[in-house]
Design an enzyme around this catalytic site. Structure first.
Site, PDB file in Angstrom:
ATOM      1  N   GLU A   1      -1.807 -10.377   2.392  1.00 11.26           N
ATOM      2  CA  GLU A   1      -3.067  -9.703   2.673  1.00 11.26           C
ATOM      3  C   GLU A   1      -4.223 -10.498   2.077  1.00 11.26           C
ATOM      4  OE1 GLU A   1      -3.095  -5.819   3.147  1.00 11.26           O
ATOM      5  OE2 GLU A   1      -0.933  -5.528   3.057  1.00 11.26           O
TER       6      GLU A   1
ATOM      7  N   GLY B   1      -0.511 -14.525   8.120  1.00  9.98           N
ATOM      8  CA  GLY B   1      -0.361 -13.072   8.173  1.00  9.98           C
ATOM      9  C   GLY B   1       0.748 -12.545   7.284  1.00  9.98           C
TER      10      GLY B   1
ATOM     11  N   LYS C   1       6.375   3.277   0.432  1.00 12.46           N
ATOM     12  CA  LYS C   1       7.069   3.063  -0.847  1.00 12.46           C
ATOM     13  C   LYS C   1       6.289   3.604  -2.029  1.00 12.46           C
ATOM     14  CE  LYS C   1       5.773  -1.523   0.364  1.00 12.46           C
ATOM     15  NZ  LYS C   1       5.906  -1.284   1.796  1.00 12.46           N
TER      16      LYS C   1
ATOM     17  N   ARG D   1      -8.808   6.885  14.183  1.00  9.85           N
ATOM     18  CA  ARG D   1      -9.325   6.127  15.325  1.00  9.85           C
ATOM     19  C   ARG D   1      -8.783   6.685  16.642  1.00  9.85           C
ATOM     20  NH1 ARG D   1      -6.621   0.808  13.152  1.00  9.85           N
ATOM     21  NH2 ARG D   1      -5.127   2.446  12.661  1.00  9.85           N
TER      22      ARG D   1
ATOM     23  N   GLY E   1      12.248  -3.082   4.340  1.00  8.89           N
ATOM     24  CA  GLY E   1      11.869  -3.009   5.754  1.00  8.89           C
ATOM     25  C   GLY E   1      13.017  -2.478   6.578  1.00  8.89           C
TER      26      GLY E   1
ATOM     27  N   VAL F   1      12.150   0.581   1.482  1.00  5.73           N
ATOM     28  CA  VAL F   1      12.708  -0.567   0.747  1.00  5.73           C
ATOM     29  C   VAL F   1      13.366  -1.518   1.746  1.00  5.73           C
ATOM     30  CG1 VAL F   1      14.357  -1.346  -0.992  1.00  5.73           C
ATOM     31  CG2 VAL F   1      13.192   0.844  -1.283  1.00  5.73           C
TER      32      VAL F   1
ATOM     33  N   ASP G   1       4.368  -4.224  -5.577  1.00  9.58           N
ATOM     34  CA  ASP G   1       5.168  -3.808  -4.423  1.00  9.58           C
ATOM     35  C   ASP G   1       6.658  -3.847  -4.776  1.00  9.58           C
ATOM     36  OD1 ASP G   1       5.362  -3.457  -1.331  1.00  9.58           O
ATOM     37  OD2 ASP G   1       6.684  -5.152  -1.776  1.00  9.58           O
TER      38      ASP G   1
ATOM     39  N   GLY H   1       7.492  -6.267   8.432  1.00 11.14           N
ATOM     40  CA  GLY H   1       7.250  -6.556   9.840  1.00 11.14           C
ATOM     41  C   GLY H   1       7.305  -5.289  10.660  1.00 11.14           C
TER      42      GLY H   1
ATOM     43  N   LYS I   1       9.601  -0.690  -5.156  1.00  9.48           N
ATOM     44  CA  LYS I   1      10.900  -0.713  -4.470  1.00  9.48           C
ATOM     45  C   LYS I   1      12.053  -0.616  -5.459  1.00  9.48           C
ATOM     46  CE  LYS I   1       9.004  -3.249  -0.530  1.00  9.48           C
ATOM     47  NZ  LYS I   1       8.681  -4.610  -0.054  1.00  9.48           N
TER      48      LYS I   1
END
Lengths: 400, 400
Positions: free
Chosen positions: B185, B182, B100, B44, B129, B127, B196, B299, B200
């Protein structure tokens, strides 16, 4: 081969020798050169120790031996340890320490010598025992502007408070139990009066905010005046009493306020659930938000683990690490705790109402006493003005 | 000047650009060279972004620009991200990632390329965040033999479980709320089915124990079958249900068992008090004992904070970091979860007694159901044999 000399063969020093010997293969996989203890310096001999043949009594042997790469200082205090550390750095050797008093009081000076001689002065073990905290602050959080560091920094006092909260022991009985279990020294002043936590918050504040913060700049209150009545009142408000070291950066001028004092901490806070001899340090950064590091804040092997990790770092980087130091201190580094507003917990020797405060109720409350939580955040002088003329038995901040 | 190219300008990628720009002075104080974003690669355009003039669409510009030192890969997935990472490393550029899936599936291969080209492949943000965890494991805990790594590794599932526990929401309602906020997903499968967390724990196990552990070697169970009845029964036993990723080293042969599954965790455990979108990872080492790392596991800015710290590391050390990688995987790396004994929680579709188990009682229990905690530690097949022929509605391990 990286040759190490250990100064002081007490709890931590002997733990360092033990960890290097026991995890030799593990260590060799992670650094290119094997690490070996060449000397152990102590005033005593240790004829039954596996390191007996390495024991020497004259520091100048270490100072003058070009084969010694890293000196581990686990003597403690700021007298002979200061002299030996200076001389080791000046002789071009990296120094690794667990000595919080020395780092808190002479850190800047020693880092300057290390810089001049292009060697390392590493001190991870001086805060939080084995908990990784200083290196994560200076590396993993390096992209952050930090705003606050708050921690349960002393295991002895946290053990005593935990036993008061969990088992209903008085302060005196909990202290005796801690001494019987080896968690408190026979002379417990440095722990229970907050001096140990003070040194640690000095180191955290200096590293986290970039300039030396010294113990005499840090108002320090211990736990000796906390009673079971306070514990009960706190419980009735859904809180626990914890001894916290805090360092808060003021955005407007980057000055730092550091202090040590008992706080009421909400049961919902991760810090409230840190029990016994464990330590925990919470760090707030502008990108990271709130992170917390938790583990055993003292003890032979945990502390030795941190020392040996620093030895491995020193072995890898034979150079001065820029991000490992801080700038000189001064009066302009700090601002007054008087400017920090909090809600307050007060236990009073009468039961008249306190304006703007909520009354607390505890089962075992003494007659003619009362306890209160202010609704508003007040400065220390504002809360003292509010309570003027009344008998104040306890006055603690609430951690927000 | 250290020039950075960011691949993928989504949540994390744009956060990285933002942190580099915002904390430029802070960063420059800590590394000798200023760090600057030279390119942003995305399909984009971002005409209203302050980085609009850096946006390009052709990876070969980055690949062929000798001025680019560090490539930040925040594309995600293991397709185009794999191709670009390979090419960047082969072009002699260090790569920093938050991906990850790529590290868990192709970590070893990419580390080998990095080694050959003497550059870094860094993945702290993959891992936890922003939580510092991988670097502390490979440096601060480097003197330890680790025995276990256990973590709450996925914020979405921890948020859902927290809302079930705290607010009494059903799994479906808690998921909808997480999506509305939020935190989940629209297609939540990767989170709620445990994939997920699986990636990790693979990365943690590989780094902590030294050989590649791959997702297909890790039995993975998510949280979709947990009901409010389970939450209530757990509460009655003083426990909370948490989704844990675990990796356990077997002393005798150094093999590793890694798995992801819901567990009952005692309220006394620090892991039980990790709430909402927070993550926490507990690491056990022979010297250090138990340490825990806690913070926001996802985040934009927390994750970007970890990426930028790695960029700063890559900028300082233009070389391959030996302690940052692991050896090749294989069938001989792992042992079966069948060999891990636990106490078990079972909810059954009848109310006959279970031999050797304690009955649990919850206020809202359904008629004709019952729930049990075994007293002994059993393997999965032992507990299944014990419950043979009965309707098993839930079967979860207890974390000891």
């Amino acid at each position: 081969m990286v040759n190490v000399a250990i100064l002081g063969f007490g709890t931590v020093g002997s733990g360092v020798a033990e960890v290097i010997a026991k995890n030799n293969q593990q260590i060799a996989r992670r650094v290119s050169n094997p690490i070996e203890v060449k000397y152990v310096l102590d005033v005593r001999d240790f004829p039954s120790s596996p390191f007996a043949d390495k024991v020497i009594h004259d520091f100048s042997i270490i100072e003058n031996d070009p084969e010694v790469d890293v000196v581990v200082e686990t003597i403690g205090g700021a007298k002979i340890a200061l002299d030996f550390t200076r001389r080791a750095l000046l002789a071009g050797k990296s120094v690794v320490t667990s000595n919080k008093e020395l780092v808190a009081t002479h850190g800047y000076e020693l880092m300057q010598i290390a810089k001049e001689k292009n060697v390392s002065y590493l001190y991870e073990a001086s805060v939080g025992g084995g908990i990784p905290i200083l290196k994560p602050i200076r590396t993993c959080l390096a992209a952050n502007e930090l705003s606050e560091i708050t921690g349960i920094l002393n295991g002895t006092t946290n053990y005593i408070l935990t036993r008061m909260i969990r088992a209903g022991l008085s302060f005196e009985d909990a202290l005796k139990e801690a001494q019987a279990n080896g968690y408190a020294e026979q002379n417990p002043a440095a722990d229970i009066e907050g001096h140990d936590a003070c040194r640690k918050i000095c180191i955290l504040a200096s590293l986290g905010f970039g300039r030396q913060v010294s113990p005499e700049q840090v108002p320090t209150e211990g736990i000796t005046s906390i009673t079971l009545a306070d514990v009960d009142y706190a419980r009735s408000a859904g809180m626990k009493i914890k001894l916290l070291g805090r360092a808060i950066r003021r955005e407007s001028d980057n000055k730092v306020c550091a202090f040590v004092a008992p706080h009421l901490v909400s049961d919902e806070s991760p810090l409230a659930n840190v029990e016994g001899v464990f330590n925990a340090i919470s760090v707030v950064g502008d990108a990271i938000g709130d992170v917390m590091f938790y583990g055993q804040g003292a003890g032979k092997l945990p502390t030795a683990s941190a020392v040996v990790a620093d030895v491995m770092d020193a072995a890898k980087h034979h150079c001065y690490l820029k991000n490992n130091s801080w700038e000189a201190g001064g009066d302009d580094v700090v601002y007054s705790v008087e400017e920090i507003r909090s809600r307050w917990y007060a236990r009073l020797g009468d039961d008249a109402a306190v304006p703007g405060a909520k009354a607390l109720h505890a089962a075992g409350a003494a007659k003619g006493e009362s306890a209160w939580l202010t609704e508003e955040k007040l400065t220390p002088s504002e809360v003292k003005a509010l309570l003027d003329g009344r008998e104040v038995k306890s006055l603690y901040r609430v951690l927000e």
